[in-house]
Write a protein that holds these residues in place. Structure first.
Motif, mmCIF file in Angstrom:
data_model
loop_
_atom_site.group_PDB
_atom_site.id
_atom_site.type_symbol
_atom_site.label_atom_id
_atom_site.label_comp_id
_atom_site.label_asym_id
_atom_site.label_seq_id
_atom_site.Cartn_x
_atom_site.Cartn_y
_atom_site.Cartn_z
ATOM 1 N N ALA A 1 0.864 -1.186 0.150
ATOM 2 C CA ALA A 1 -0.088 -0.038 0.116
ATOM 3 C C ALA A 1 0.965 1.017 -0.053
ATOM 4 C CB ALA A 1 -1.085 0.011 1.161
ATOM 5 N N ALA A 2 0.309 2.269 -0.153
ATOM 6 C CA ALA A 2 0.809 3.498 -0.174
ATOM 7 C C ALA A 2 1.179 4.202 0.822
ATOM 8 C CB ALA A 2 0.432 4.599 -1.316
ATOM 9 N N THR A 3 0.172 3.809 1.874
ATOM 10 C CA THR A 3 0.110 4.492 3.316
ATOM 11 C C THR A 3 0.221 3.493 4.484
ATOM 12 O OG1 THR A 3 -0.980 6.275 2.340
ATOM 13 C CG2 THR A 3 -1.135 6.013 4.716
ATOM 14 N N SER A 4 1.032 3.538 5.478
ATOM 15 C CA SER A 4 1.145 2.681 6.635
ATOM 16 C C SER A 4 -0.043 2.960 7.385
ATOM 17 C CB SER A 4 2.270 2.774 7.444
ATOM 18 O OG SER A 4 2.010 4.066 8.113
ATOM 19 N N ALA A 5 -0.470 1.926 8.306
ATOM 20 C CA ALA A 5 -1.525 2.232 9.502
ATOM 21 C C ALA A 5 -0.646 3.031 10.454
ATOM 22 C CB ALA A 5 -1.829 0.886 9.995
ATOM 23 N N ARG B 1 3.116 6.775 7.942
ATOM 24 C CA ARG B 1 4.295 6.798 6.965
ATOM 25 C C ARG B 1 3.830 6.252 5.618
ATOM 26 N NH1 ARG B 1 8.729 8.844 4.597
ATOM 27 N NH2 ARG B 1 9.817 6.909 3.577
ATOM 28 N N ASN B 2 4.214 7.386 4.794
ATOM 29 C CA ASN B 2 3.543 7.336 3.273
ATOM 30 C C ASN B 2 4.734 7.040 2.365
ATOM 31 O OD1 ASN B 2 0.828 8.357 3.570
ATOM 32 N ND2 ASN B 2 1.903 10.212 4.265
ATOM 33 N N ALA B 3 4.544 6.237 1.389
ATOM 34 C CA ALA B 3 5.482 5.928 0.426
ATOM 35 C C ALA B 3 4.930 6.640 -0.715
ATOM 36 C CB ALA B 3 5.210 4.587 0.015
ATOM 37 N N ASP B 4 4.795 6.433 -2.031
ATOM 38 C CA ASP B 4 4.394 7.103 -3.008
ATOM 39 C C ASP B 4 2.825 7.271 -3.223
ATOM 40 O OD1 ASP B 4 3.883 8.645 -5.650
ATOM 41 O OD2 ASP B 4 5.077 7.054 -6.785
ATOM 42 N N TYR C 1 6.103 10.148 0.685
ATOM 43 C CA TYR C 1 7.349 9.997 1.417
ATOM 44 C C TYR C 1 7.506 11.146 2.695
ATOM 45 C CZ TYR C 1 8.443 7.080 -2.432
ATOM 46 O OH TYR C 1 8.288 6.002 -3.584
ATOM 47 N N THR C 2 6.302 11.234 3.238
ATOM 48 C CA THR C 2 6.134 11.981 4.363
ATOM 49 C C THR C 2 5.853 10.977 5.739
ATOM 50 O OG1 THR C 2 3.883 12.455 4.205
ATOM 51 C CG2 THR C 2 5.513 14.067 3.004
#
Length: 522
Positions: free
Chosen positions: A401-405, A455-458, A466-467
């Motif tokens: 996923a692009a975003t974590s919990a 945590r964010n990926a793309d 990425y923030t």
């Protein structure tokens, strides 16, 4: 008889006279009617001629406005600069050369009155469909700068085509105005190569020449003006390289004590650190080429087998760069020198704007009330055993996923005590983050709201990719913020804005150019 003839002819003459008068009257009436018709036709023709002239002008000015867009595109695409040195240099657009407006005439227009005027507005966000008020508020201030954190991604072009006036009408009648939107080809790739300053930034390291065997010395900063010999890269293979030689047949590395046939001098002696061809392994090298940045502000070398530190440090003998056993803080590398091998894989969090610096527990004191980004510490052995705890920050990247919990960002301090990064209370006015205890960093339910981050990926969005966002308030992102009068930037929670200062452990992202959004507005 004569009288009889007169009596017969007189009516005939009278009738002829009467008919002659009627014909004259009809002739006059026809003439008046024909003149009126001709007058009406003339007025119609004259009015149609003006309309035709306006239509012709309208066509010409439309082409002129289009020419203005094409001319602006040519200027936008031709203003470039070269970043980096040597074979690794790359050509990019130079925002400082971009125009705010431009004018010109259309070739082949004869009298030269057919012209265009183009006004340009630059944006970091896509302005498509936005109101005039939004455009005015969000347009980047002009002139533009080369600040990597404030680069234009879009330019809105408003092009007006104009020509000389049609007789009897205002000069602007028949002019046309069109808008178009151009998206720049952008990449946020970091170009390694920077100065290695002294701690007071009054001087910098400079090679005697970009040749093998050259010595390196600390010189006044005014002499740090030759990128071929004063730009350095701390690369992912833990080597300090002369930037101008990267990509060349022979890459030059800072090299310490000679391995063969025997170490030069005694283990306690200082030896000049010189430039030597970078070797595939430390064992193959002329001497040590693997360096770990560490406190108090220098690089410590590895042993020949790369299984431990040699306890020999880079320092200065006068102004000459040497390797010796004295542990002193004498260097302050600019962020663009690089992060070495630091990454999520080494449990480090590298800032994308200051890409040679990592999240750090200030002074390795967990009770500090602010955290910083500091030159990334290293362990070339790959075990992490030789890296101080205050640079090992633990979190999970999103999987599938692009975003974590929501999760914690934690460190393990001496005594095997775990602490979690914590936001200040809302409304406190303090945006610095700090650490508080958390016995179960992986148990989200046990964490306070101030200890939970996303945590964010793309994500597909520049704003959030990425923030680290505060889970309780996703409008806030962790950012590296320069602190006046302090050597290192603070880590703070600020409103998310998509800047590189808010991106961490981020790869380079490239987007292609686009042209569209044509619209006639006048």
């Amino acid at each position: 008889m004569i009288r009889l003839a007169q009596m017969i002819m007189d009516p005939v003459r009278n009738r002829a006279t009467r008919e002659s008068g009627s014909a004259l009257l009809m002739s006059v009436l026809f003439t008046v009617f024909a003149g009126g018709v001709m007058l009406v036709l003339l007025s119609v023709l004259l009015s149609q001629a003006q309309s035709a002239q306006v239509a012709q002008k309208n066509t010409r000015t439309g082409y002129a406005a289009q020419s203005g867009i094409q001319s602006a595109l040519s200027v936008l695409r031709s203003n470039t600069k070269t970043v980096g040195v040597g074979a690794s240099a790359i050509t990019y657009g130079d925002p400082t050369k971009l125009p705010q407006s431009l004018t010109g005439t259309v070739d082949g227009a004869g009298d030269g009155t057919l012209s265009y005027t183009v006004e340009l507005q630059y944006f970091e966000q896509d302005p498509t469909g936005q109101s005039d008020a939004w455009l005015a508020t969000n347009a980047m201030p002009f002139p533009l700068t080369d600040d990597p954190g404030a680069q234009p991604k879009f330019v809105r072009m408003v092009s007006e085509g104009a020509d000389s006036a049609v007789g009897g009408l205002a000069e602007s009648v028949g002019d046309r105005t069109i808008t178009a939107l151009y998206g720049f080809t952008t990449t946020n790739v970091n170009i390694p190569g920077g100065l290695i300053h002294s701690t007071d930034t009054a001087s910098c390291l400079k090679a005697g020449a970009a040749t093998e065997g050259s010595s390196v010395a600390m010189v006044p900063v005014a002499e740090c003006n030759d990128d071929q010999v004063n730009m350095w890269v701390y690369d992912t293979d833990y080597r300090l390289k002369l930037a101008s030689t990267i990509g060349a047949p022979t890459v030059l590395c800072v090299t310490g004590q000679e391995w063969v046939p025997t170490p030069t001098g005694t283990n306690n002696s200082a030896v000049d650190a010189t430039l030597r061809s970078c070797a595939a392994t430390n064992d193959d090298a002329y001497g040590n080429q693997l360096w770990s940045w560490d406190f108090p502000g220098s690089w410590v070398g590895q042993n020949r087998d790369n299984d431990d530190r040699s306890q020999r440090w880079l320092g200065l003998n006068g102004t000459t760069l040497v390797e010796n056993t004295t542990k002193t803080g004498v260097f302050n590398p600019t962020p663009s020198v690089g992060a070495g091998g630091a990454s999520h894989g080494t449990h480090q969090i590298v800032n994308f704007s200051e890409f040679g610096r990592c999240m750090d527990v200030t002074d390795a004191v967990i009770s500090k009330n602010f955290m910083i980004v500091y030159p990334c510490k290293q362990d070339p052995t790959g075990t992490g055993d030789n890296m101080l705890w205050n640079h090992k920050w633990f979190y999970d990247e999103p999987v599938g996923a692009a975003t974590s919990a929501p999760q914690s960002l934690s460190v393990i301090a001496p005594g095997n005590v775990t602490y979690c990064l914590t936001a200040r209370p809302t409304g406190s006015g303090n945006t610095d983050v700090h650490f508080t205890t958390c016995n179960q960093p992986d148990n989200v339910a046990s964490l306070s709201h101030a200890q939970k981050f996303i945590r964010n990926a793309d994500t597909g969005s520049t704003l959030t990719s990425y923030t680290f966002q505060l889970a309780d308030n996703p409008a806030l992102c962790l950012a590296a913020v320069p602190e006046p009068g302090y050597a290192w930037s603070h880590i703070r929670l600020l409103t998310c804005n998509g800047s590189s200062a808010q991106k961490w452990n981020a790869p380079a992202i490239t987007s292609g150019s686009t042209l569209g959004g044509y619209k006639e507005i006048g």
